[in-house]
Design an enzyme around this catalytic site. Structure first.
Site, PDB file in Angstrom:
ATOM      1  CB  ALA A  10      -0.926  -0.006   1.218  1.00 50.25           C
ATOM      2  CB  SER A 140      -0.955  -9.091 -14.665  1.00 55.92           C
ATOM      3  OG  SER A 140      -0.507  -8.427 -15.837  1.00 55.92           O
ATOM      4  CE1 TYR A 153       4.578  -8.830 -12.905  1.00 60.29           C
ATOM      5  CE2 TYR A 153       3.659  -8.600 -15.117  1.00 60.29           C
ATOM      6  CZ  TYR A 153       3.587  -8.358 -13.753  1.00 60.29           C
ATOM      7  OH  TYR A 153       2.529  -7.650 -13.227  1.00 60.29           O
ATOM      8  N   PRO A 183      -5.395  -6.548 -14.337  1.00 64.87           N
ATOM      9  CG  PRO A 183      -4.877  -4.918 -12.759  1.00 64.87           C
ATOM     10  CD  PRO A 183      -4.773  -6.386 -13.005  1.00 64.87           C
ATOM     11  CG  PHE A 190       4.427  -2.360 -13.036  1.00 67.82           C
ATOM     12  CD1 PHE A 190       4.303  -3.527 -12.300  1.00 67.82           C
ATOM     13  CD2 PHE A 190       4.674  -2.463 -14.401  1.00 67.82           C
ATOM     14  CE1 PHE A 190       4.420  -4.779 -12.913  1.00 67.82           C
ATOM     15  CE2 PHE A 190       4.792  -3.703 -15.012  1.00 67.82           C
ATOM     16  CZ  PHE A 190       4.669  -4.862 -14.274  1.00 67.82           C
TER      17      PHE A 190
HETATM   18  P1  NDP Z   1       3.968  -0.147  -7.628  1.00 63.79           P
HETATM   19  O1  NDP Z   1       5.412  -0.409  -7.894  1.00 63.79           O
HETATM   20  O2  NDP Z   1       3.464   1.240  -7.790  1.00 63.79           O
HETATM   21  O3  NDP Z   1       3.582  -0.689  -6.175  1.00 63.79           O
HETATM   22  C1  NDP Z   1       3.996  -1.958  -5.764  1.00 63.79           C
HETATM   23  C2  NDP Z   1       3.710  -2.165  -4.292  1.00 63.79           C
HETATM   24  O4  NDP Z   1       4.113  -3.501  -3.936  1.00 63.79           O
HETATM   25  C3  NDP Z   1       4.470  -1.200  -3.402  1.00 63.79           C
HETATM   26  O5  NDP Z   1       3.630  -0.752  -2.379  1.00 63.79           O
HETATM   27  C4  NDP Z   1       5.592  -2.062  -2.829  1.00 63.79           C
HETATM   28  O6  NDP Z   1       5.882  -1.636  -1.500  1.00 63.79           O
HETATM   29  C5  NDP Z   1       4.914  -3.435  -2.772  1.00 63.79           C
HETATM   30  N1  NDP Z   1       5.910  -4.510  -2.764  1.00 63.79           N
HETATM   31  C6  NDP Z   1       6.745  -4.887  -3.766  1.00 63.79           C
HETATM   32  N2  NDP Z   1       7.573  -5.850  -3.350  1.00 63.79           N
HETATM   33  C7  NDP Z   1       7.251  -6.096  -2.045  1.00 63.79           C
HETATM   34  C8  NDP Z   1       7.758  -6.988  -1.065  1.00 63.79           C
HETATM   35  N3  NDP Z   1       8.755  -7.832  -1.316  1.00 63.79           N
HETATM   36  N4  NDP Z   1       7.192  -6.967   0.168  1.00 63.79           N
HETATM   37  C9  NDP Z   1       6.186  -6.121   0.445  1.00 63.79           C
HETATM   38  N5  NDP Z   1       5.665  -5.262  -0.442  1.00 63.79           N
HETATM   39  C10 NDP Z   1       6.193  -5.250  -1.667  1.00 63.79           C
HETATM   40  O7  NDP Z   1       3.189  -1.139  -8.619  1.00 63.79           O
HETATM   41  P2  NDP Z   1       1.617  -1.323  -8.927  1.00 63.79           P
HETATM   42  O8  NDP Z   1       0.784  -0.617  -7.954  1.00 63.79           O
HETATM   43  O9  NDP Z   1       1.415  -1.055 -10.365  1.00 63.79           O
HETATM   44  O10 NDP Z   1       1.517  -2.898  -8.748  1.00 63.79           O
HETATM   45  C11 NDP Z   1       0.677  -3.518  -7.785  1.00 63.79           C
HETATM   46  C12 NDP Z   1       0.324  -4.915  -8.273  1.00 63.79           C
HETATM   47  O11 NDP Z   1      -0.367  -4.832  -9.506  1.00 63.79           O
HETATM   48  C13 NDP Z   1       1.535  -5.819  -8.553  1.00 63.79           C
HETATM   49  O12 NDP Z   1       1.204  -7.123  -8.131  1.00 63.79           O
HETATM   50  C14 NDP Z   1       1.685  -5.772 -10.074  1.00 63.79           C
HETATM   51  O13 NDP Z   1       2.285  -6.929 -10.575  1.00 63.79           O
HETATM   52  C15 NDP Z   1       0.227  -5.681 -10.473  1.00 63.79           C
HETATM   53  N6  NDP Z   1      -0.056  -5.138 -11.786  1.00 63.79           N
HETATM   54  C16 NDP Z   1       0.417  -3.898 -12.175  1.00 63.79           C
HETATM   55  C17 NDP Z   1       0.084  -3.408 -13.412  1.00 63.79           C
HETATM   56  C18 NDP Z   1       0.606  -2.097 -13.918  1.00 63.79           C
HETATM   57  O14 NDP Z   1       0.643  -1.911 -15.150  1.00 63.79           O
HETATM   58  N7  NDP Z   1       0.958  -1.145 -13.065  1.00 63.79           N
HETATM   59  C19 NDP Z   1      -0.818  -4.141 -14.312  1.00 63.79           C
HETATM   60  C20 NDP Z   1      -1.228  -5.417 -13.812  1.00 63.79           C
HETATM   61  C21 NDP Z   1      -0.887  -5.879 -12.586  1.00 63.79           C
HETATM   62  P3  NDP Z   1       7.365  -1.472  -0.881  1.00 63.79           P
HETATM   63  O15 NDP Z   1       8.310  -1.251  -2.031  1.00 63.79           O
HETATM   64  O16 NDP Z   1       7.251  -0.311   0.050  1.00 63.79           O
HETATM   65  O17 NDP Z   1       7.577  -2.761  -0.169  1.00 63.79           O
HETATM   66  C1  8X3 Z   2       1.606  -5.361 -15.536  1.00 64.03           C
HETATM   67  C2  8X3 Z   2       1.198  -4.973 -16.914  1.00 64.03           C
HETATM   68  O1  8X3 Z   2       1.703  -5.208 -19.381  1.00 64.03           O
HETATM   69  O2  8X3 Z   2       3.594  -4.854 -17.923  1.00 64.03           O
HETATM   70  O3  8X3 Z   2       1.162  -6.612 -15.181  1.00 64.03           O
HETATM   71  O4  8X3 Z   2       2.483  -6.959 -17.948  1.00 64.03           O
HETATM   72  S1  8X3 Z   2       2.294  -5.544 -18.070  1.00 64.03           S
END
Ligand code: NDP
Ligand code: 8X3
Length: 253
Positions: A10, A140, A153, A183, A190
């Protein structure tokens, strides 16, 4: 009715937007992540702006012992978690399979697959005891179709897809809902994480089209969490208008 929502990851992106959305609804939130300063800032923002109580849990989802002890540390009333959003995750690298780095592979598999399992296993017994609960896994489009250089991934998100289906089967007798939201591309941190901090390369991922934003996903997670008790969204695949599937994005110019 006030609910207790635990959101992993979060501190940024989807998870942070979800925390804001649930807090605005008056729910109590447990926010988790590795960056303590961000958790503290978010807690203070949410508690000063909304009728919510926020608990911060600082752990790395890859560390099973840290996960267990963080969840065990919750006071009893907060152990009645209504909704778990398994959101923490990442991509690391975008390389052909023959030249990918095992460090990147381990990071993705340990976080996206094993981390999700550790958190779920710490919380599911509490939901079973309460005879209610809803698990929302963030998958995803990468978990639906593989794209060039997405190999590991995509595999990790295919695993989320399969684990979600398995959870729904195993938890059926316990009345626990299990949903996957899958999504496509959304502009969060990301891509910066995927490209190891290369901001220019990350920004280019969103050039020439309008990607989704974190608030879009928060809206859908909230919707899925707010349906009547007898309804469960099993799986929701969502992209921006410019994206047809995991690898086809229409870019202008
Ligand atoms: P962000 O990088 O903006 O956020 C990722 C979050 O995951 C951060 O809060 C980070 O917190 C946390 N996180 C990562 N690794 C760890 C860990 N080892 N332990 C605890 N927390 C962790 O990415 P998104 O919000 O875009 O991604 C969220 C989810 O959505 C992911 O699962 C991603 O694969 C998925 N997703 C994203 C898409 C995109 O295009 N953005 C599309 C589809 C799916 P911190 O670093 O503080 O630990
Ligand atoms: C995150 C979106 O297109 O990089 O899951 O795989 S994509």
């Amino acid at each position: 009715m006030k609910r207790i929502i635990l959101i992993t990851g979060a501190t940024a992106g989807f998870g942070k937007a979800m925390a804001i959305k649930f807090a605005a609804n008056g729910d109590d939130i447990i926010i988790t992540g590795r960056r303590t300063n961000r958790l503290d800032e978010l807690k203070s923002h949410l508690e000063s702006n909304y009728n919510t109580s926020v608990t911060c849990l600082n752990f790395d989802v890859r560390n099973e012992e840290e996960v267990k002890s963080a969840i065990n540390s919750l006071p009893d009333p907060q152990k009645k978690i209504d909704i778990l959003v398994n959101n923490a995750g990442l991509a690391s690298g975008l390389d052909p399979i023959q030249s990918g780095s095992s460090e990147d592979w381990n990071k993705m598999i340990d976080t996206n697959v094993k981390g999700l399992l550790y958190v779920s296993q710490a919380i599911i017994p509490l939901m079973i005891e309460n005879k209610t609960g809803h698990i929302i896994n963030i998958g995803s489009t990468a978990g639906k179709e593989v794209y060039p250089n997405g190999n590991v991934y995509c595999a990790s998100k295919h695993a989320v897809d399969a684990i979600t289906k398995g959870m729904r089967i195993d938890l059926l007798p316990h009345g626990i809902k299990v949903t996957q939201i899958a999504p496509g591309a959304a502009n969060t941190e990301f891509s910066t994480v995927r490209f190891h901090g290369d901001k220019e390369r990350a920004d280019a991922a969103y050039n020439g089209y309008q990607p989704m934003v974190a608030e879009d996903i928060a809206e859908l997670v909230f919707y899925a969490s707010s349906l009547p008790k007898h309804l469960c969204i099993n799986d929701m695949v969502v992209t921006s208008l410019a994206q047809a599937n995991s690898y086809l994005i229409h870019r202008e110019g």
